[in-house]
Structure formats: structure tokens, C-alpha cells
Enzyme design. Structure first.
Site, PDB file in Angstrom:
ATOM      1  N   THR A 210       0.857  -1.199   0.000  1.00  0.00           N
ATOM      2  CA  THR A 210       0.000   0.000   0.000  1.00  0.00           C
ATOM      3  C   THR A 210       0.884   1.236   0.000  1.00  0.00           C
ATOM      4  O   THR A 210       1.944   1.224   0.633  1.00  0.00           O
ATOM      5  CB  THR A 210      -0.867  -0.014   1.281  1.00  0.00           C
ATOM      6  OG1 THR A 210      -1.831  -1.035   1.145  1.00  0.00           O
ATOM      7  CG2 THR A 210      -1.569   1.306   1.517  1.00  0.00           C
ATOM      8  N   GLY A 240     -10.521  -2.362   3.052  1.00  0.00           N
ATOM      9  CA  GLY A 240      -9.643  -2.201   4.220  1.00  0.00           C
ATOM     10  C   GLY A 240      -9.719  -0.806   4.806  1.00  0.00           C
ATOM     11  O   GLY A 240     -10.697  -0.072   4.605  1.00  0.00           O
TER      12      GLY A 240
HETATM   13  N1  ASP Z   1      -4.071  -1.573   4.812  1.00  0.00           N
HETATM   14  C1  ASP Z   1      -4.320  -2.215   3.552  1.00  0.00           C
HETATM   15  C2  ASP Z   1      -5.636  -2.937   3.627  1.00  0.00           C
HETATM   16  O1  ASP Z   1      -5.887  -3.585   4.623  1.00  0.00           O
HETATM   17  C3  ASP Z   1      -3.256  -3.187   3.166  1.00  0.00           C
HETATM   18  C4  ASP Z   1      -1.848  -2.722   3.344  1.00  0.00           C
HETATM   19  O2  ASP Z   1      -1.583  -1.648   3.854  1.00  0.00           O
HETATM   20  O3  ASP Z   1      -0.955  -3.444   2.974  1.00  0.00           O
HETATM   21  O4  ASP Z   1      -6.369  -2.915   2.678  1.00  0.00           O
END
Ligand code: ASP
Length: 344
Positions: A210, A240
Site C-alpha cells: 500500500t 480495508g
Molecule cells: N491496509 C491495507 C488494507 O488492509 C493493506 C496494506 O496496507 O498493505 O487494505
């Protein structure tokens, strides 16, 4: 020249001088930007020198795309968007072009942006045809009365505003596709698991990319932005924390701007981004104390893995994470700069 004209001319000259110096001092205030490209099990021993170099170069490019905007007196919002677009266009990160695959072998993208000056925010979730979801999130913030739009509705809004939509094949990336197949296989061979637990138990073994950016501009305003493909193998339209204001993204000039990365469910339940801001507002913590406390104490105790980047109105930056690594970088008008991947 008559005397009164000379006096008038002198008066105008003095006014112009005062205006110029006031503007100049307003425009030479400090500014800074920080970015992240995801947190997870990122270990030096698992990365080739070339891979490390590629990541660092891309982080540097994204950092500078935002920094030059700030340097010219541009807004923190525009700087965060510019930095994120570079990472969205790269297959290295789990956002835009490099988005991970869902269980249904599609790519569903989420993004959010927030203006710390006005508390305006825009976000999109589950979009499948948007090359740069962060720009659509900004459009939602600037051109609609809403905060969060999802799926086809968000894409209709994009079309109405002449944003070019891409074919879903744009997001196909072989490595990401293989990651999904591997995860599905692991899930199959695991005993005693439910559908949902498959994703959760696998989170710690994966690295996630992300992307996020926070910035302070020369006008004293801060902003936060986050963009993601979510988690590999996500199901049922799962969304998310990234596009949830207060969970994965938050900005308030009075406290800080925050962009998170990690296991989204934990970040939503703990309202992580807003929690950092609230600790500053109600407990008078510094941005570094608040961010460290939330990631390394509160979240850690609950088993939530990930990290965040945060900036306050004085340009102080925090980048805590409780995983093995986090792609991260920052650059300040003082000349301070760093591009990091692993634990120090
Ligand atoms: N926070 C993101 C989600 O849960 C994933 C990530 O940050 O890697 O969609």
C-alpha cells in the site's frame, strides 16, 4: 515632479516592499514530505541488491515528485497526490498498476485523501477501471458533496468528470497473480481454517505495498493520502482501512496528517489514524510519541501488524512500524532526506 506626487510614489514603493517581504517570508516557511510503500515481512536477506535499488529509486522519484511541488509553493494536497501517482504507476507497489488480486482474480482499488486545513476528504473503494485512484479520491473531495464513493458509482462519477477509465487488463501483473495462486494453495492445504482466517493468518508472511504520503506545505497546511489494492485474496467486496477516513487516512492542521499501512481490519477497529491525532489533541503528545504509542503499544498488543507515516504542522515526522520492514522516505526543506526499507 510635484511634492505630493513624490510622497505618493514613495508611499507606494514602501507598501510594495512590505508586501514583497511578507509574501517572501510566507513562502520561505519550512515544508516537508514523507511517503510509504507498505509494511510487512521485508527482510534484507530476501531481497537482491537490484530489487533494493529499484525500490529505493522509485521511492526517491515519488518523494521528489511531491517535494518539487512544495518547493514551488504548491499545496500539500497536490504534493501527496503527485507522490502517490508515481507509486500507483509502478508495479513494485500494491496500488494502481501493482495492485494485488482478489480471490475472484480481479483487482479492486481503494484510495483516500484529506486536507488538514479544511478537514475536507475524498475517498473511493472497490474501483476496477481507475488508473490513479488517488486522483479520483481528490475529485470526490473537490467536485462532490460526498466523502466516499464505491465501485461502479465512483466510476460513473469519474466518467462524468472526463477521467479516462482503463481496461481491467491494465492491472494484470504476473507476480501478483502468482502470489494469489500461492496463497490460494496454502489456504487449501491448511487444516482447520475458515475462509476468512486464511487471509488473516497469511498476512504476517506476506509483504504488502500500500502506498501513502503526508506533507506540510509552505502555507502551513498538511495533508494525507493513501492508495491500495487491499489484501491478496480478499473476498466479498472486502474494503480495508485505506479509504476509511480516520482509520487509514486522516489530516488535521491542529494535530497531524497520517497515512497507514498494514492489516486493515485492525486499523479500522482501532481507528488508528485518528487515534494518533486524538492523542496529540487530548493528551498533548508529540507526533512521534503518539504514532509510536499507537503502532508499537496499542496495535501490537492486539496483534495488528503494520505501520504509518505522520507529519505535524512543524514538519516533525514519525514513521513507526511493528513489522520487519516498511518502504519509507522523507525529505525536509532543511535538506534532511532519507530513503529506508528495513529496520534500522
Ligand atoms: N491496509 C491495507 C488494507 O488492509 C493493506 C496494506 O496496507 O498493505 O487494505
Amino acid at each position: 515632479m510635484p511634492r505630493h506626487k513624490i510622497i505618493m510614489l514613495l508611499y507606494l514603493l514602501i507598501c510594495a516592499q512590505i508586501c514583497y517581504s511578507q509574501n517572501k517570508s510566507a513562502m520561505t516557511k519550512k515544508f516537508a514530505i514523507a511517503i510509504h510503500g507498505g509494511a510487512g515481512t521485508i527482510l534484507k536477506k530476501n531481497m537482491t541488491e537490484l530489487q533494493e535499488k529499484e525500490y529505493k529509486q522509485k521511492l526517491d522519484e515519488a518523494l521528489n515528485a511531491g517535494y518539487v511541488i512544495l518547493e514551488k509553493g504548491g499545496s500539500a494536497i497536490d504534493a501527496t497526490e503527485a507522490a502517490i501517482k508515481i507509486m500507483e504507476d509502478s508495479p513494485l507497489f500494491n496500488a494502481g498498476k501493482g495492485a494485488v488480486f482478489t480471490n475472484a482474480e480481479t483487482n479492486e482499488l481503494d484510495a483516500a485523501i484529506m486536507n488538514g486545513n479544511t478537514l475536507e476528504a475524498g475517498a473511493v473503494a472497490g474501483v476496477t477501471h481507475i488508473k490513479n485512484p488517488i486522483s479520483l479520491a481528490k475529485l470526490v473531495m473537490n467536485k462532490s458533496e460526498h466523502v466516499l464513493m464505491i465501485g461502479s458509482g465512483a466510476e460513473n462519477f469519474a466518467k462524468q468528470h472526463k477521467m479516462i477509465l482503463v481496461d481491467t487488463s491494465y492491472f494484470f501483473d504476473e507476480n501478483r497473480f502468482n502470489q494469489l495462486q500461492k496463497l490460494k494453495q496454502t489456504e487449501k492445504t491448511k487444516l482447520n481454517h475458515s475462509d476468512e482466517q486464511g487471509d488473516i493468518s497469511n498476512f504476517k508472511d506476506s509483504k504488502f505495498g500500500t502506498v501513502g504520503a503526508v506533507a506540510l506545505d509552505q502555507h502551513g497546511n498538511i495533508a494525507a493520502a493513501t492508495s491500495t489494492g487491499g489484501m491478496t485474496n480478499k473476498k466479498y467486496g472486502r474494503v480495508g482501512d485505506s479509504p476509511i477516513i480516520g482509520a487509514g487516512t486522516y489530516a488535521n492542521n491542529n494535530t497531524c496528517a497520517v497515512s497507514c499501512t498494514g492489516h486493515g481490519e485492525f486499523f479500522i477497529r482501532n481507528v488508528v489514524a485518528y487515534d494518533v491525532s486524538a492523542l496529540m489533541e487530548y493528551k498533548n503528545m508529540s507526533v512521534i510519541e503518539a504514532a509510536n504509542y499507537v503502532i508499537n503499544e496499542k496495535l501490537m498488543k492486539l496483534g495488528g501488524s503494520g505501520g504509518l507515516i505522520a507529519i505535524d504542522k512543524n514538519g516533525n515526522i514519525a514513521m513507526p512500524f511493528n513489522t520487519e520492514g516498511m518502504y519509507r522516505a522523507y525529505k525536509k526543506s532543511s535538506g534532511e532526506i532519507d530513503v529506508l526499507i528495513f529496520k534500522q
